[in-house]
Design a protein around this motif. Sequence first.
Motif, PDB file in Angstrom:
ATOM      1  N   VAL A 103     -14.108   0.326   7.367  1.00  0.00           N
ATOM      2  CA  VAL A 103     -14.032   1.824   7.020  1.00  0.00           C
ATOM      3  C   VAL A 103     -12.731   2.459   7.638  1.00  0.00           C
ATOM      4  CG1 VAL A 103     -14.974   3.833   8.110  1.00  0.00           C
ATOM      5  CG2 VAL A 103     -16.550   2.059   7.527  1.00  0.00           C
ATOM      6  N   VAL A 104     -12.310   1.819   8.740  1.00  0.00           N
ATOM      7  CA  VAL A 104     -10.879   2.365   9.315  1.00  0.00           C
ATOM      8  C   VAL A 104      -9.778   2.025   8.039  1.00  0.00           C
ATOM      9  CG1 VAL A 104      -9.062   1.696  10.718  1.00  0.00           C
ATOM     10  CG2 VAL A 104     -11.240   1.840  11.554  1.00  0.00           C
ATOM     11  N   VAL A 105      -9.839   0.793   7.473  1.00  0.00           N
ATOM     12  CA  VAL A 105      -8.831   0.571   6.447  1.00  0.00           C
ATOM     13  C   VAL A 105      -8.840   1.575   5.196  1.00  0.00           C
ATOM     14  CG1 VAL A 105      -8.197  -1.050   4.762  1.00  0.00           C
ATOM     15  CG2 VAL A 105      -8.550  -1.748   7.265  1.00  0.00           C
ATOM     16  N   LEU A 106     -10.324   1.881   5.094  1.00  0.00           N
ATOM     17  CA  LEU A 106     -10.491   2.712   3.789  1.00  0.00           C
ATOM     18  C   LEU A 106     -10.120   3.932   3.773  1.00  0.00           C
ATOM     19  CD1 LEU A 106     -11.525   2.665   0.709  1.00  0.00           C
ATOM     20  CD2 LEU A 106     -13.739   3.285   1.571  1.00  0.00           C
ATOM     21  N   SER A 107     -10.275   4.520   5.247  1.00  0.00           N
ATOM     22  CA  SER A 107     -10.049   6.187   5.408  1.00  0.00           C
ATOM     23  C   SER A 107      -8.575   6.364   5.697  1.00  0.00           C
ATOM     24  CB  SER A 107     -10.898   6.389   6.565  1.00  0.00           C
ATOM     25  OG  SER A 107     -10.593   5.473   7.730  1.00  0.00           O
ATOM     26  N   LEU A 108      -7.951   5.267   6.689  1.00  0.00           N
ATOM     27  CA  LEU A 108      -6.625   5.673   6.909  1.00  0.00           C
ATOM     28  C   LEU A 108      -5.692   5.213   5.786  1.00  0.00           C
ATOM     29  CD1 LEU A 108      -6.470   4.207  10.459  1.00  0.00           C
ATOM     30  CD2 LEU A 108      -6.400   6.787   9.972  1.00  0.00           C
ATOM     31  N   GLY A 109      -6.074   4.080   4.921  1.00  0.00           N
ATOM     32  CA  GLY A 109      -5.437   3.506   3.776  1.00  0.00           C
ATOM     33  C   GLY A 109      -5.487   4.731   2.708  1.00  0.00           C
ATOM     34  N   GLY A 110      -6.544   5.521   2.469  1.00  0.00           N
ATOM     35  CA  GLY A 110      -6.631   6.493   1.534  1.00  0.00           C
ATOM     36  C   GLY A 110      -5.779   7.839   2.035  1.00  0.00           C
ATOM     37  N   ILE A 111      -5.676   7.931   3.104  1.00  0.00           N
ATOM     38  CA  ILE A 111      -4.784   9.038   3.844  1.00  0.00           C
ATOM     39  C   ILE A 111      -3.397   8.753   3.536  1.00  0.00           C
ATOM     40  CG2 ILE A 111      -3.879  10.241   5.898  1.00  0.00           C
ATOM     41  CD1 ILE A 111      -6.804   9.918   6.854  1.00  0.00           C
ATOM     42  N   PHE A 112      -2.859   7.182   3.763  1.00  0.00           N
ATOM     43  CA  PHE A 112      -1.457   6.921   3.571  1.00  0.00           C
ATOM     44  C   PHE A 112      -1.253   6.958   2.106  1.00  0.00           C
ATOM     45  CE2 PHE A 112      -0.748   4.054   7.614  1.00  0.00           C
ATOM     46  CZ  PHE A 112      -1.197   5.416   8.479  1.00  0.00           C
ATOM     47  N   ALA A 113      -2.067   6.531   1.246  1.00  0.00           N
ATOM     48  CA  ALA A 113      -1.902   6.542  -0.185  1.00  0.00           C
ATOM     49  C   ALA A 113      -1.660   8.040  -0.597  1.00  0.00           C
ATOM     50  CB  ALA A 113      -2.903   5.747  -0.861  1.00  0.00           C
ATOM     51  N   TYR A 114      -2.416   8.952  -0.379  1.00  0.00           N
ATOM     52  CA  TYR A 114      -2.511  10.457  -0.514  1.00  0.00           C
ATOM     53  C   TYR A 114      -1.244  11.058  -0.111  1.00  0.00           C
ATOM     54  CZ  TYR A 114      -4.134  15.466  -0.702  1.00  0.00           C
ATOM     55  OH  TYR A 114      -3.806  16.783  -0.944  1.00  0.00           O
ATOM     56  N   ASN A 115      -0.710  10.585   1.004  1.00  0.00           N
ATOM     57  CA  ASN A 115       0.491  11.184   1.454  1.00  0.00           C
ATOM     58  C   ASN A 115       1.743  10.308   0.944  1.00  0.00           C
ATOM     59  OD1 ASN A 115      -0.476  13.231   2.966  1.00  0.00           O
ATOM     60  ND2 ASN A 115      -1.161  11.695   4.407  1.00  0.00           N
ATOM     61  N   LYS A 116       1.642   9.617  -0.150  1.00  0.00           N
ATOM     62  CA  LYS A 116       2.554   8.677  -0.731  1.00  0.00           C
ATOM     63  C   LYS A 116       3.293   7.725   0.278  1.00  0.00           C
ATOM     64  CE  LYS A 116       1.832  11.227  -4.370  1.00  0.00           C
ATOM     65  NZ  LYS A 116       1.063  10.584  -5.492  1.00  0.00           N
ATOM     66  N   ILE A 117       2.648   7.491   1.331  1.00  0.00           N
ATOM     67  CA  ILE A 117       3.350   6.661   2.417  1.00  0.00           C
ATOM     68  C   ILE A 117       3.023   5.128   1.656  1.00  0.00           C
ATOM     69  CG2 ILE A 117       3.276   5.430   4.695  1.00  0.00           C
ATOM     70  CD1 ILE A 117       2.078   8.139   5.524  1.00  0.00           C
TER      71      ILE A 117
END
Length: 580
Positions: free
Chosen positions: A253-267
């Motif tokens: 869950v942590v990877v999916l949520s934080l990873g999604g936020i990072f991908a959304y912010n183009k990190i």
Amino acid sequence: MIKRFISYYRPHWKLFLLDMICAFSIAVIDLLYPVATRKAINDLIPNGKLRPLLIMCGILAILFIVKFVCNYIVDCWGHIVGVRMEYDMRKELFSHIQNLSFNYFDNNKTGHIMSRIVNDLRDITELAHHGPEDLFISLIMIVGSFFILITIEWRLTLIIFLFIPIMAWFGIIKRRKMLESFRRQRREIANVNSRLENSIAGIRVSKSFTNEEFEMEKFNTGNIAFKDSREGAFKIMAEFSAGIQLFSNTLDVVVLSLGGIFAYNKIISVGDLVAYILYVNYFLQPIKKLAQFIQQYQDGMSGFERFTEVMDIQPDIYDKENALQLENINGKIELKNVTFSYTDSNEKILSNISYTINPGETLALVGPSGGGKTTLCHLIPRFYDVDSGEILIDDINIADIELKSLRQNIGVVQQDVFLFTGTIKENILYGKIDATDEEVVKAAKSANIHDFIMSLPNGYDTYIGEKGAKLSGGQKQRISIARVFLKDPSILILDEATSALDNENEIIIQKSLELLSKGRTTIVIAHRLTTIRNADKIIVLTDEGIMEQGHHKDLMQKDGLYAKLYNSQFREEVFEKMPN
């Protein structure tokens, strides 16, 4: 303990090395797949690089075939390493138990000993195979995943690895509880085995007293205790497994949520995120393997601890350095101030006993129960060691004689005959394993059992049942005598060999024993005193020591304890023979 466990890999190091190389190859191939996936999504597919993509897929296919072969070797030969280690331990344990002294068997139940040999080593195979392999693969996967993950997105990686100390703390707490639960489980199964062995051995007694329900209740008490220990172990295992699974799901869950936020912010790119999720799954695999390993470790090592407990027991009776061989002995036996008491009792069974038996003589030991007659006979073959004093054969202290050599020259016929499950021939051969058929037949004839054997459909190959259950008491006794005839010892010990027999069988067996005793130094413990009137010497032994000694006539004229015992028994025998 761990170092001692590892030592059992040494004879199988080649197979073990092959197993570890294959395990390493599997881990490396697993780590390469997310790298290839990341490359394909970020570069090859968006840029239309079809040829490089197909080449990469072909290489992956070849690597997966290699992985298939490695998986086969790991699953097959890795387990074989464990099986062979278990075999080595069980063989070593049985050999060690064979060398332990009588004291060990006096103080340990048969069922407990059986459990040590069979059940305690049952889980060694899984631990021996999966233990080093899981640790090795887990280390590679965790370290490899960490370095690759940190190159993709270091901030997310640090957050994920914060979970490891928490998971480790959780595992350590549960590990302690699991260890104790598995130890308790081992103890309880040993108790069940002991009750089961005792109940089956005494099945005829329980049936004759109609106590089947009582035996069922006794067995059920132990069975319930074992069930409760197993249930407790499984509860702790479930808490451990469920807890590890919860941590794993939380990480997803942590990877999916934080990873999604990072991908959304183009990190990070989508390809990096997919690769990251794949690597996190590979990171979680060794965590789960380690969880499984802890369970296997506790189960296997609890058995290995019990294995080492027995292996660390040193026999009380052992050969001295440069022990002597007995050859062509005359059979003179001399006791000098022999004192003995059992290890679990301070009471002296024998105190300052001194006596000499000349070669070829027959000495009869008589007296009330508890006087130490059987104990004295057990000291001569060194089944137990004297507390003080010494026993000599042909003027050699038996403590200086090699045990095997000593016991090869002593034959024992006991009241309670033990026959091994098997055939008549196999039981007679126990006296001399390499004897010829002619020697077996000659021994059986000397013991007056040959005609009976030949009347059976399968003759000497007749199966006699467990402990000779298909034979009568007299038949079993004659087979045991044939066994001693075949051994042909210089010294003979007859421990109430005819006391449990009827008059007809006693007469037959007495003739065999007289033939067996000819030319041998013989010690007879007699229940029926009429059978030892012709003994060269008679000793009356009580808990106060040697009360009387001499020939039958001399002792009768003395009108002491022996005369009273003899007359009392003689009157009983006359009364029994009187018609009703």
